[in-house]
Design an enzyme around this catalytic site. Structure first.
Site, PDB file in Angstrom:
ATOM      1  CB  SER A 127      29.744  78.822 -90.577  1.00  0.00           C
ATOM      2  OG  SER A 127      28.585  78.743 -89.698  1.00  0.00           O
ATOM      3  CE1 TYR A 180      26.827  83.369 -92.710  1.00  0.00           C
ATOM      4  CE2 TYR A 180      26.112  81.154 -91.617  1.00  0.00           C
ATOM      5  CZ  TYR A 180      26.666  82.354 -91.733  1.00  0.00           C
ATOM      6  OH  TYR A 180      27.993  82.522 -90.851  1.00  0.00           O
TER       7      TYR A 180
HETATM    8  O1  NJP Z   1      29.907  89.403 -86.629  1.00  0.00           O
HETATM    9  P1  NJP Z   1      30.040  90.842 -86.843  1.00  0.00           P
HETATM   10  P2  NJP Z   1      30.809  88.071 -86.365  1.00  0.00           P
HETATM   11  N1  NJP Z   1      33.365  94.853 -96.251  1.00  0.00           N
HETATM   12  O2  NJP Z   1      28.958  91.362 -87.505  1.00  0.00           O
HETATM   13  C1  NJP Z   1      32.563  92.867 -91.619  1.00  0.00           C
HETATM   14  C2  NJP Z   1      30.999  84.001 -88.942  1.00  0.00           C
HETATM   15  N2  NJP Z   1      30.209  83.366 -87.953  1.00  0.00           N
HETATM   16  O3  NJP Z   1      31.925  88.493 -85.792  1.00  0.00           O
HETATM   17  O4  NJP Z   1      32.333  96.576 -92.439  1.00  0.00           O
HETATM   18  C3  NJP Z   1      34.204  94.604 -95.206  1.00  0.00           C
HETATM   19  O5  NJP Z   1      30.131  91.382 -85.085  1.00  0.00           O
HETATM   20  C4  NJP Z   1      32.073  93.990 -90.471  1.00  0.00           C
HETATM   21  O6  NJP Z   1      32.526  95.329 -90.470  1.00  0.00           O
HETATM   22  P3  NJP Z   1      31.976  96.504 -90.987  1.00  0.00           P
HETATM   23  C5  NJP Z   1      30.590  85.046 -90.089  1.00  0.00           C
HETATM   24  O7  NJP Z   1      29.758  84.352 -91.115  1.00  0.00           O
HETATM   25  C6  NJP Z   1      29.602  83.984 -87.050  1.00  0.00           C
HETATM   26  O8  NJP Z   1      29.926  86.841 -85.969  1.00  0.00           O
HETATM   27  O9  NJP Z   1      32.538  97.548 -90.279  1.00  0.00           O
HETATM   28  N3  NJP Z   1      33.813  94.141 -93.844  1.00  0.00           N
HETATM   29  C7  NJP Z   1      32.407  93.056 -89.183  1.00  0.00           C
HETATM   30  O10 NJP Z   1      33.674  93.668 -88.643  1.00  0.00           O
HETATM   31  C8  NJP Z   1      31.457  85.896 -90.218  1.00  0.00           C
HETATM   32  O11 NJP Z   1      32.235  85.236 -91.528  1.00  0.00           O
HETATM   33  C9  NJP Z   1      28.744  83.223 -86.222  1.00  0.00           C
HETATM   34  O12 NJP Z   1      30.391  96.501 -90.559  1.00  0.00           O
HETATM   35  C10 NJP Z   1      32.704  93.891 -93.753  1.00  0.00           C
HETATM   36  C11 NJP Z   1      32.544  91.806 -89.468  1.00  0.00           C
HETATM   37  O13 NJP Z   1      32.443  91.669 -90.922  1.00  0.00           O
HETATM   38  C12 NJP Z   1      32.456  85.935 -89.051  1.00  0.00           C
HETATM   39  O14 NJP Z   1      32.091  84.978 -88.282  1.00  0.00           O
HETATM   40  C13 NJP Z   1      28.525  81.959 -86.526  1.00  0.00           C
HETATM   41  C14 NJP Z   1      31.407  93.805 -94.721  1.00  0.00           C
HETATM   42  C15 NJP Z   1      31.170  90.934 -88.927  1.00  0.00           C
HETATM   43  O15 NJP Z   1      31.127  91.090 -87.501  1.00  0.00           O
HETATM   44  C16 NJP Z   1      32.478  86.958 -88.273  1.00  0.00           C
HETATM   45  O16 NJP Z   1      31.380  87.438 -88.000  1.00  0.00           O
HETATM   46  C17 NJP Z   1      29.324  81.177 -87.385  1.00  0.00           C
HETATM   47  C18 NJP Z   1      31.958  94.073 -96.077  1.00  0.00           C
HETATM   48  N4  NJP Z   1      31.267  94.351 -97.054  1.00  0.00           N
HETATM   49  C19 NJP Z   1      29.996  82.194 -88.211  1.00  0.00           C
HETATM   50  N5  NJP Z   1      30.046  93.329 -94.564  1.00  0.00           N
HETATM   51  C20 NJP Z   1      28.077  83.811 -85.141  1.00  0.00           C
HETATM   52  N6  NJP Z   1      28.352  85.251 -84.633  1.00  0.00           N
HETATM   53  O17 NJP Z   1      27.178  83.341 -84.354  1.00  0.00           O
HETATM   54  C21 NJP Z   1      30.842  92.888 -92.955  1.00  0.00           C
HETATM   55  O18 NJP Z   1      28.947  79.992 -87.790  1.00  0.00           O
HETATM   56  N7  NJP Z   1      32.009  93.269 -92.638  1.00  0.00           N
END
Ligand code: NJP
Length: 234
Positions: free
Chosen positions: A129, A142
């Site tokens: 990030s 974070y």
């Molecule tokens: O968010 P979201 P992003 N075990 O919520 C999964 C970084 N980032 O695409 O388990 C397994 O749509 C969750 O799946 P589910 C951010 O820090 C973003 O934005 O089904 N999986 C979903 O597929 C992150 O590292 C922004 O709920 C788990 C995914 O994670 C990455 O981008 C800015 C889980 C999250 O998808 C992807 O996030 C930035 C678990 N325990 C960095 N917990 C931004 N969006 O602005 C969650 O700087 N997931």
């Protein structure tokens, strides 16, 4: 890992539409199956896995090796982003951030590294990030998790380049995804969603950066790509 929505889902679709064979994972299996079904030819397999549970992550790696014989790329993308000031002392929330964002990446590395070392090739990618570079108010934990991922991935690069294993982090700024649903504090959630709505990128832009890092010659290792919206100041 973490492909059921946002950046992970966009990357899965982008790579699958460019001919990759994928194993996609997350906790929401129904969302993974929707992604699989949306692709014209079935080049995607799905598995339910929680990245905080090492047994789940190991099972994904074992199943993938059984199915494909090798693993070219592991993308540790799962993340959460609760927003709160430290004075609130949300220890459970802090623990959750560190378990998903840091231990999740380490679990992925621990499970796949023996396979890639044996292959003498492979590519481990993590979503980091802009928050892994710049500290902003209410995001300290974070920020800490993403600084940690950057350090871990650089350590991995130094250790594993001799084994032919590439390492990359992709560091987005604001992106239009479901990440903002992981903010518990209503006031902070409203403020973050307003920013994200006004400047957030389409997750496809991050998918293209991931694909660029993957699509490099054997002697080239793209270690970090930062992708900010033009309107983002920090
Ligand atoms: O968010 P979201 P992003 N075990 O919520 C999964 C970084 N980032 O695409 O388990 C397994 O749509 C969750 O799946 P589910 C951010 O820090 C973003 O934005 O089904 N999986 C979903 O597929 C992150 O590292 C922004 O709920 C788990 C995914 O994670 C990455 O981008 C800015 C889980 C999250 O998808 C992807 O996030 C930035 C678990 N325990 C960095 N917990 C931004 N969006 O602005 C969650 O700087 N997931």
């Amino acid at each position: 890992m973490g492909a059921s929505s946002g950046i992970g889902a966009a990357t899965a679709k982008y790579l699958a539409s460019h001919g990759a064979k994928l194993m996609i994972t997350a906790r929401r299996k129904d969302r993974l199956d929707e992604i699989k079904d949306s692709m014209p030819e079935s080049c995607i397999s799905t598995l339910k896995a929680d990245v905080t549970n090492f047994e789940d992550v190991q099972a994904v790696v074992d199943y993938t090796v059984d199915k494909f014989g090798h693993i070219d790329v592991m993308y540790n993308n799962a993340g959460v982003m609760p927003v709160n000031s430290l004075i609130k002392g949300q220890r459970q929330e802090w623990q959750r951030i560190l378990e998903v964002n840091v231990m999740g990446v380490l679990n992925g590395i621990a499970a796949v590294l023996p396979v890639m070392v044996k292959q003498k090739s492979g590519h481990i990618i993590a979503t980091d990030s802009v928050a892994g570079h710049v500290v902003v108010p209410n995001l300290a934990v974070y920020n800490g998790s993403k600084f940690a991922v950057r350090a871990i991935m650089e350590g991995l690069r130094q250790e594993q380049r001799v084994n032919g294993i590439k390492t990359s982090i992709v560091s987005p700024g604001a992106v239009h995804t479901e990440l903002y649903n992981t903010i518990n504090d209503p006031k902070n959630k409203k403020a973050e969603i307003e920013t994200e709505k006004s400047i957030g990128l389409n997750p496809n832009q991050i998918a293209r950066a991931v694909a660029f890092a993957i699509d490099t010659p054997k002697d080239t290792d793209v270690n970090e790509i930062i992708v900010r919206p033009m309107k983002q100041t920090v």
